[in-house]
Structure formats: C-alpha cells, structure tokens
Design an enzyme around this catalytic site. Structure first.
Site, PDB file in Angstrom:
ATOM      1  CG  HIS A  69     -33.010  13.452 -16.513  1.00 15.49           C
ATOM      2  ND1 HIS A  69     -33.346  12.826 -15.323  1.00 15.49           N
ATOM      3  CD2 HIS A  69     -32.636  12.456 -17.351  1.00 15.49           C
ATOM      4  CE1 HIS A  69     -33.181  11.525 -15.457  1.00 15.49           C
ATOM      5  NE2 HIS A  69     -32.754  11.272 -16.675  1.00 15.49           N
ATOM      6  CG  HIS A  71     -28.154   9.729 -15.693  1.00 15.98           C
ATOM      7  ND1 HIS A  71     -28.872   9.363 -14.582  1.00 15.98           N
ATOM      8  CD2 HIS A  71     -29.038   9.737 -16.722  1.00 15.98           C
ATOM      9  CE1 HIS A  71     -30.128   9.140 -14.933  1.00 15.98           C
ATOM     10  NE2 HIS A  71     -30.263   9.366 -16.221  1.00 15.98           N
ATOM     11  CG  HIS A 281     -36.871   9.962 -21.054  1.00 15.05           C
ATOM     12  ND1 HIS A 281     -35.924  10.694 -21.735  1.00 15.05           N
ATOM     13  CD2 HIS A 281     -36.169   9.196 -20.150  1.00 15.05           C
ATOM     14  CE1 HIS A 281     -34.715  10.380 -21.287  1.00 15.05           C
ATOM     15  NE2 HIS A 281     -34.836   9.488 -20.323  1.00 15.05           N
ATOM     16  CG  ASP A 332     -30.937  11.277 -20.039  1.00 18.17           C
ATOM     17  OD1 ASP A 332     -30.384  10.773 -19.049  1.00 18.17           O
ATOM     18  OD2 ASP A 332     -31.762  10.641 -20.729  1.00 18.17           O
TER      19      ASP A 332
HETATM   20 ZN   LIG Z   1     -31.970   9.437 -17.361  1.00 18.89          ZN
END
Ligand SMILES: [Zn+2]
Length: 464
Positions: A69, A71, A281, A332
């Site tokens: 995960h 970004h 999450h 993340d």
């Molecule tokens: Zn995220």
C-alpha cells in the site's frame, strides 16, 4: 545418467551464492546457490560451496519484499507534516497542497525517486493506490491515463514491478460532492472510471511486470451503488481490489449512520470482499467484521508506521490472521519506508495494546512482507525463493551495528526485529541487479528525492 549440473557454468543465466537464504517452508539455510535465467529463478541448491563464477551475496538473502500500500506523492510530506505538533489537519492540508502541484512530469520524477528509495529498502513490487488522475479542476489530460502511465514508468525506472491500483474516488464525504483539489481524483461515476481503467489495461495487456488493479478509495468516497460496479469490474477481470477500511472511528460512525452497516459490512454487501481483495488498515473492526474478512479470505494490509503517524490506532492483526485474512504490509504515507519496521510493528504494537508478548513469529511477519504481499498485488508467483518464481533476491547485512552477532538460528529474528532498510546491500528484482553494495542503479537517490520534493513544494515556503 546424472542430470546436467545447473551450477556448472553461467552460460545463459546468472548464479548467485548466498551465505544464508530464507527458504520455504520458512527456515534459514546456509550456502545456497540460485540460478537465475531471465526474470525467474530456475534452480536452487542448498548447502553447496560457491560455484565458479557465482555472484556472492553476503548476509541473509530474502525473497523480494512487497509494499502492498503506497501513495507515492505522499513522500513529499515527510518532515513537513510534523511541523508544530502535526495534527491530522496539518497533514491533510499539506497532502492536498502537494497533490495540487503535480502534473505527469513532476509525478514521474517524484515517484521515480520514491520508488528508488523503496528499491534500496528491498522492495521489489509496489501496490500503488492511485487516485490523482486528472488535471486541475478535474479536467482530463489528453491521455486520460497520463498520471497512471507516469507511475508505471517510474516503477520501471526504479526497478520495481507495480500493481497500479486504479482508484475510484467520487465523493468528498458521504453525500458531499468533490471540491477543490479532490476534483482531480474523480471520474464522475464508476462507469466512466471503468472505461478509463479499461483503456489503461488494454495499453498494457502484454506487460508481465505490471498488474492493473482496482480500488475503492473508501466508503466516504464511493457510494454503495457505485461500489458494486467497481467490484463487478474487478471480478470480471480477475484483478486485485483494494479499499481503505475503518482507518478511523469517525468513518465507522458516519457509515453506520448513513447505511446501518459498518464499512466492512457495506463492502461485503456489495461484493467487494474475497481472496483477490485487500482491506487496507482495518484498524477499528467488530467481531462480525473480522469474521466477514476472514471468511472471505480477504487480505488485510497493515500500515503501522502511518497508523502511528496519523494516530489512527492499532489493528487486531493476530485475530485477523487466525480468522483467515492473510496479513500484508504497506508504507502508505511514507512517513518512513522500511518494511522491517512495518513488520516488527505488527507484533510490537499488539504487545502494547494487549500487554502480552509473543503474538507473531518472525516467519509469519516475513511472510506478510513477502509472499502474502505479492499475492495481494496479483503476483502469486513472487515472494518465495523457489524455482519458477520471480527472481527477486534481497540481501541483508548481518555485520552492521544493528545485526552483528546473528547466527543461522537467529538471523530471521535479527532481521525482523532489529535490521533497518539501510542494512539491505543488494537487490535483484525480476532478474535485474538494481542495488549493489547499497547503491541504486539510478545513482544518488537522496539527490533525486531532494530535487523532486523541492520541485513539488515550491507552492509554499518550506517549513524551516
Ligand atoms: Zn492509503
């Protein structure tokens, strides 16, 4: 007649010889030869002296790590979102500020540098949860997938495979339209989202190193009647489907008020759970939620360093794994990029929450960082040192100040509980040597990051 010795010479392939390697079913083995041809491992032989011409890999060699995960653009927030006391709102304001500055060229430079940092940390595949699709005001670029193509190019430049998890993002909150920077995330509805993703998939049909997956940003951003269209699209194409789920308690409250269901229940009702799905999450879950995720063998991606940074809370990892959900790991928001830190945090945070030790073995945490992560990204033939698998070899020093003293019996525990990303000294990714002696093939990754971050942060005076 004896078989031809696959390690007799290096014609048509490369032979690596590992001081120690992490082999199935989860044990450290000494003196392991691996033959790599093209992108794949073809032979493995434990407990042999180094064959002539073999490339020696010191320390413990692991399969490639999977960052399930990411970004990529959040890398530009590091350090800045901690300014003053660093509230959630500082973070969100800065995140939108950076997003507003990106175009395909800047995004390519920033993502290339962030992915190279991942590569240096032993990551050979990234799950990029991609929602910054369009230009300012939500106006599509001439190529409506220009941003997605920039991310794919960035991953290839940095030497990673990528699962581009193209994200459907339609509303700013339940019942609220997109506004401001969020307009760049939206396609209008799930049908137009699917048309765009279809186009992207067609342009990459034969690429072995790229998986196009789907994502539902969250129950805040995708109304239920659109959610089932995204799930149906992912099922029809048999691709990964990821979603942010129950990261904060307020999201659960809003969801129950609007739909009389928790986020997990809503995803379940609309066909979004299953073995190709990942709940990212999954921090604040009920027992029913855990049963639904486990019963459908939905993966759960934990991102403990981000969950810490944003004060989200601590997920119930052991319960989830016991219930049937494979655990995966993600960096993340890239507060740090270090999957060893994410792995140990799954255990250590649970210790703090329960005031008991011993929830996970190092082998289980390594599985989360490797095989489970790759599988959740649509690469089930990665994350294991076995013939036929992707040739991803990540070698970790056992002579650094953090890891010295490790033996065959303690190497895995030492790496999981004490190593840092900086202890990775060699990375072979899909058969290609991308990191050697701790140096990335792109050169000075620190300088790449510095320049790319400075370029997107010209929008405001840097904080100190
Ligand atoms: Zn995220």
């Amino acid at each position: 007649m004896p078989d031809v010795n696959p390690f007799a010479d290096v014609d048509g392939g490369v032979i690596y010889w590992c001081e120690m390697a992490w082999l199935p079913p989860g044990e450290v083995v000494e003196c392991v030869s691996l033959r790599v041809e093209g992108t794949r491992i073809t032979h493995i032989q434990p407990e042999v002296p180094p064959p002539p011409g073999a490339v020696r890999l010191a320390g413990l060699t692991l399969p490639g790590l999977a960052n399930a995960h990411s970004h990529a653009f959040h890398r530009a927030l590091r350090g800045h979102t901690q300014a003053e006391r660093g509230t959630f709102w500082t973070w969100r304001e800065q995140m939108y500020g950076v997003a507003a500055q990106l175009d395909p060229d800047r995004y390519l430079a920033l993502a290339r540098a962030a992915f190279a940092e991942m590569s240096l940390a032993g990551i050979t595949c990234v799950g990029e949860f991609h929602y910054l699709h369009h230009g300012p005001g939500g106006v599509p670029y001439d190529d409506p997938n220009a941003m997605g193509h920039a991310l794919i190019e960035a991953a290839r430049d940095a030497g990673l495979r990528i699962a581009l998890l193209d994200t459907c993002y339609l509303t700013g909150a339940i019942g609220h339209p997109l506004a401001g920077t969020q307009l760049r995330f939206g396609d209008g509805d799930a049908v137009r989202w699917a048309d765009r993703v279809e186009l992207l998939g067609r342009s990459l049909r034969t690429a072995e190193d790229v998986v196009i997956g789907a994502a539902i940003h969250s129950i805040r951003a995708v109304p239920p009647e659109q959610m089932c269209l995204v799930a149906e699209f992912a099922n029809r194409h048999a691709i990964p489907l990821h979603a942010h789920v129950s990261e904060q308690r307020a999201e659960n409250q809003d969801c129950v008020e609007a739909y009389s269901a928790t986020p997990v229940q809503l995803l379940h009702q609309h066909g979004a759970l299953g073995p190709r799905s990942t709940a990212v999450h999954a921090t604040h879950l009920s027992d029913v939620d855990i049963a639904l995720l486990g019963g459908s063998t939905t993966h759960v991606c934990m991102c403990p360093t981000t969950e810490r940074d944003l004060a989200d809370g601590i997920g119930r990892a052991r319960r989830l794994l016991d219930g049937g959900s494979p655990i995966t790991l993600g960096s993340d928001s890239h507060a740090v990029i270090d999957l060893f830190e994410e792995a140990r945090a799954v255990e250590l945070d649970e210790r703090l929450a329960t005031r008991e030790r011993g929830h996970f073995r190092a082998a289980e945490l390594l599985d989360a960082a490797t095989a489970a992560g790759h599988a959740s990204l649509g690469f089930p033939d990665a994350g294991m040192l076995v013939p036929g698998a992707w040739a991803d070899l990540v070698s970790v020093r056992l002579d650094s100040v953090r890891t010295a003293g490790a033996t065959k019996g303690t190497a895995a525990e030492t790496v999981v509980f004490a190593a840092s990303a900086g202890d990775v000294h060699s990375v072979v990714s899909g058969g290609r040597r991308v990191v050697e002696d701790g140096r990335h093939m792109l050169g000075d990754v620190g300088a790449l990051l510095r320049d790319a971050v400075a370029d997107v942060r010209r929008w405001r005076t840097p904080v100190r």
